[in-house]
Design a protein around this motif. Structure first.
Motif, PDB file in Angstrom:
ATOM      1  N   PRO A 461    -137.077  56.183  39.029  1.00  0.00           N
ATOM      2  CA  PRO A 461    -136.911  55.571  37.603  1.00  0.00           C
ATOM      3  C   PRO A 461    -135.404  55.139  37.377  1.00  0.00           C
ATOM      4  N   VAL A 462    -135.241  54.245  36.473  1.00  0.00           N
ATOM      5  CA  VAL A 462    -133.974  53.445  36.219  1.00  0.00           C
ATOM      6  C   VAL A 462    -133.982  53.498  34.822  1.00  0.00           C
ATOM      7  N   VAL A 463    -132.716  54.146  34.320  1.00  0.00           N
ATOM      8  CA  VAL A 463    -132.363  53.769  32.690  1.00  0.00           C
ATOM      9  C   VAL A 463    -131.292  52.746  32.826  1.00  0.00           C
ATOM     10  N   PRO A 472    -131.607  41.636  27.170  1.00  0.00           N
ATOM     11  CA  PRO A 472    -132.243  40.335  28.139  1.00  0.00           C
ATOM     12  C   PRO A 472    -133.779  40.513  27.475  1.00  0.00           C
ATOM     13  N   ALA A 473    -134.263  39.421  27.200  1.00  0.00           N
ATOM     14  CA  ALA A 473    -135.824  39.263  26.612  1.00  0.00           C
ATOM     15  C   ALA A 473    -136.836  39.698  27.669  1.00  0.00           C
ATOM     16  N   ASP A 474    -136.295  39.423  29.188  1.00  0.00           N
ATOM     17  CA  ASP A 474    -137.394  39.798  30.183  1.00  0.00           C
ATOM     18  C   ASP A 474    -137.077  41.200  31.082  1.00  0.00           C
ATOM     19  N   HIS A 475    -136.670  42.147  30.194  1.00  0.00           N
ATOM     20  CA  HIS A 475    -136.269  43.447  30.731  1.00  0.00           C
ATOM     21  C   HIS A 475    -137.385  44.042  31.402  1.00  0.00           C
ATOM     22  N   ASP A 476    -138.585  43.808  31.251  1.00  0.00           N
ATOM     23  CA  ASP A 476    -139.925  44.201  32.021  1.00  0.00           C
ATOM     24  C   ASP A 476    -139.985  45.605  31.046  1.00  0.00           C
ATOM     25  N   ASP A 477    -140.221  46.619  31.671  1.00  0.00           N
ATOM     26  CA  ASP A 477    -140.533  47.784  30.819  1.00  0.00           C
ATOM     27  C   ASP A 477    -139.446  48.980  31.033  1.00  0.00           C
ATOM     28  N   PHE A 478    -138.106  48.512  31.484  1.00  0.00           N
ATOM     29  CA  PHE A 478    -137.219  49.477  31.985  1.00  0.00           C
ATOM     30  C   PHE A 478    -136.767  50.075  30.517  1.00  0.00           C
ATOM     31  N   VAL A 479    -136.160  51.144  30.418  1.00  0.00           N
ATOM     32  CA  VAL A 479    -135.833  51.756  29.346  1.00  0.00           C
ATOM     33  C   VAL A 479    -134.290  51.452  28.929  1.00  0.00           C
ATOM     34  N   ALA A 492    -132.227  62.842  26.535  1.00  0.00           N
ATOM     35  CA  ALA A 492    -133.588  62.627  26.376  1.00  0.00           C
ATOM     36  C   ALA A 492    -134.215  61.560  27.004  1.00  0.00           C
ATOM     37  N   ALA A 493    -133.704  60.376  27.169  1.00  0.00           N
ATOM     38  CA  ALA A 493    -134.214  59.249  27.905  1.00  0.00           C
ATOM     39  C   ALA A 493    -134.234  59.508  29.314  1.00  0.00           C
ATOM     40  N   LEU A 494    -133.036  60.231  29.930  1.00  0.00           N
ATOM     41  CA  LEU A 494    -132.962  60.705  31.399  1.00  0.00           C
ATOM     42  C   LEU A 494    -134.054  61.691  31.675  1.00  0.00           C
ATOM     43  N   HIS A 495    -134.089  62.648  30.826  1.00  0.00           N
ATOM     44  CA  HIS A 495    -135.140  63.789  31.019  1.00  0.00           C
ATOM     45  C   HIS A 495    -136.620  62.933  31.053  1.00  0.00           C
TER      46      HIS A 495
END
Length: 505
Positions: A461-463, A472-479, A492-495
């Motif tokens: 996973p990548v945060v 960016p408008a095209d950041h896919d579904d990355f947090v 919380a995001a990393l967890h």
């Protein structure tokens, strides 16, 4: 060959009289003087006298005609020179008609010239105003680019302060340190909000609309507005019972109300009273808006007020009633743009010497607020024991973030750029999560790194986190997280990223 009027009249008279005179003279020449009777002599003398009178009469008549002609010639010359032409009465109908036509033509030309001069002057003014608007637009565009870069660096600094204060707060044993550290964290939050306002003003902040409860939002905003207005101005907030929520960008609403408050402060140099009120709008207050329910927010002051002409132009971009250099003319344009974008409008009423009221009409959100789920309190998130790769080009922020994550139980490896991160991933044992800045120097940014890792290590996973407000408008579904990110939100995001979808249940 040209012949004057005087010569033409003389020739005309002579051409009529000379044959008769010549015939009379011939008769006289054929008769001896001694044989002439008194009657013949009288005829001869009469003929000579008639010739003399005809010559003098023709000269007099020619002068009567040539003088108006010369006057017409002079009038034509004045007309050609653009000078006014007087209408002189000569007694000759034809000449008077021509003189009147020349005078009318001169008057028409004078009016046309004056109108042309006015239009040219107005065109010059419009051209200068257009050049000024273009110059201001370019200035704002450059300011936006500069603000975006400065905000990134400023948010990095706030991130250093925020993470450091959080670390100190967790491990400070003396109670006297808790209050200064809490104040530091509040200052970081205020600094972050100020940065967001600068970015919104420079058109670098995306719009994020959500239902806003005005009873909470306006009362929370009151303290900020009181600080903006100063001690000599009283700020009051009144939200009528039953006022619906509005679906707007809360930050844009805050910026619009702040802009209106700043204008009110300038209109009340000696202080006064600023009133913020909100209620459900009546049907007769929204005749020019689409069908539906609206909320009316009014911002009123008891300042100097403005005249009707200025009141009709206040929402125009770059229009300002302030002295040169004292205002940009953009604050009310932002207010109108915010309202229109939300589906409403803005209006202004003002009375000189009594004050100004700006009304914001925003569509009401009639949906009932979602009720909080009745479930046990969620336990505190933990990232203890996780192996984390931190990708950050700012050394100070990377150092304090590493210290924060290490204190929370993470095993942290650092990389200064995406290329270094890829080398570590290839050489080191498997990581549980990657935390990467987005904007970094070089050919690959954080988003590019995340996409490469999705191909190489689909289970890693990548945060992403960035100090730029415009993601960016095209950041896919990355947090995506914003700097400065509160440590609790970061944890919380990393967890959730490490635990995967199960963390959400």
């Amino acid at each position: 060959m040209t012949v004057s009027i005087r010569s033409r009249l003389l020739l005309l008279v002579l051409s009529v009289l000379l044959p008769a005179i010549a015939a009379a003279l011939w008769v006289i020449s054929q008769t001896p003087i001694s044989a002439m009777t008194p009657a013949v002599q009288q005829v001869a003398l009469g003929a000579l006298l008639l010739v003399v009178l005809a010559v003098f009469g023709s000269l007099w008549m020619a002068r009567r005609i040539s003088a108006p002609m010369h006057a017409l010639k002079h009038a034509a010359a004045r007309l050609q020179a653009g000078e006014p032409v007087a209408r002189n009465i000569t007694g000759i109908v034809e000449c008077d008609a021509v003189a009147a036509a020349l005078a009318a033509a001169a008057d028409g030309l004078r009016r046309s010239r004056a109108e042309l001069e006015r239009e040219v002057a107005a065109a010059v003014i419009r051209t200068r105003e257009s050049e000024q608007r273009i110059s201001r637009s370019q200035h704002i565009e450059a300011l936006g680019r500069l603000t975006g870069g400065v905000a990134h660096e400023f948010n990095n600094l706030l991130g250093v302060i925020s993470n450091s204060a959080y670390l100190m707060q967790r491990h400070a044993t003396a109670a006297e340190f808790q209050a200064p550290l809490a104040a530091t964290l509040r200052a970081v939050d205020v600094g972050s909000r100020l940065t967001q306002q600068l970015l919104r003003l420079a058109a670098q902040q995306p719009v994020c609309a959500r239902p806003v409860d005005l009873a909470d939002a306006l009362h929370e905003l009151r303290d900020l507005l009181q600080a903006v207005m100063g001690a000599r101005t009283e700020v009051t907030v009144a939200v009528a019972a039953g006022t619906p929520r509005v679906t707007v960008d809360a930050n844009e609403l805050e910026l619009a109300l702040t802009n209106l408050s700043l204008n009110a402060r300038d209109a009340m140099p000696l202080g006064g009273h600023l009133r913020l009120q909100a209620r459900r709008a009546h049907a007769d207050e929204v005749p020019d808006l689409p069908a539906g329910n609206f909320v009316l927010i009014t911002v009123s002051d008891d300042g100097l007020g403005i005249d009707d002409d200025a009141a009709g132009r206040v929402f125009e971009p770059f229009f300002t009633t302030k002295e040169a250099g004292q205002g940009t003319g953009l604050s009310l344009a932002q207010v109108m743009g915010f309202c229109v974008q939300a589906g409403g409008t803005a209006r202004l009423t003002s009375t000189e010497g009594l004050g100004t009221t700006v009304s914001l009409l925003l569509p009401a959100c009639e949906e009932a607020p979602a009720l909080a789920a009745m479930s046990p309190r969620t336990p505190e998130h933990s990232i203890d024991g996780a192996r984390l790769l931190l990708v950050e080009d700012n050394d100070d922020l990377a150092e304090v973030t590493e210290a924060l994550l290490s204190r929370l139980g993470c095993e942290v490896q650092r990389a200064a750029d995406p290329q270094g991160a890829l080398r570590l991933i290839a050489d080191e044992p498997a990581f549980d999560v990657v935390l990467s800045d987005i904007k970094m120097p070089g050919g690959m940014d954080g988003l590019g790194l995340a996409r490469v890792l999705r191909e190489l290590c689909p289970d890693l996973p990548v945060v992403l986190i960035s100090g730029y407000a415009e993601q960016p408008a095209d950041h896919d579904d990355f947090v995506m997280l914003d700097k400065p990110c509160p440590p609790t939100k970061l944890i919380a995001a990393l967890h959730e990223a490490i635990e995967g979808p199960a963390a959400h249940h």
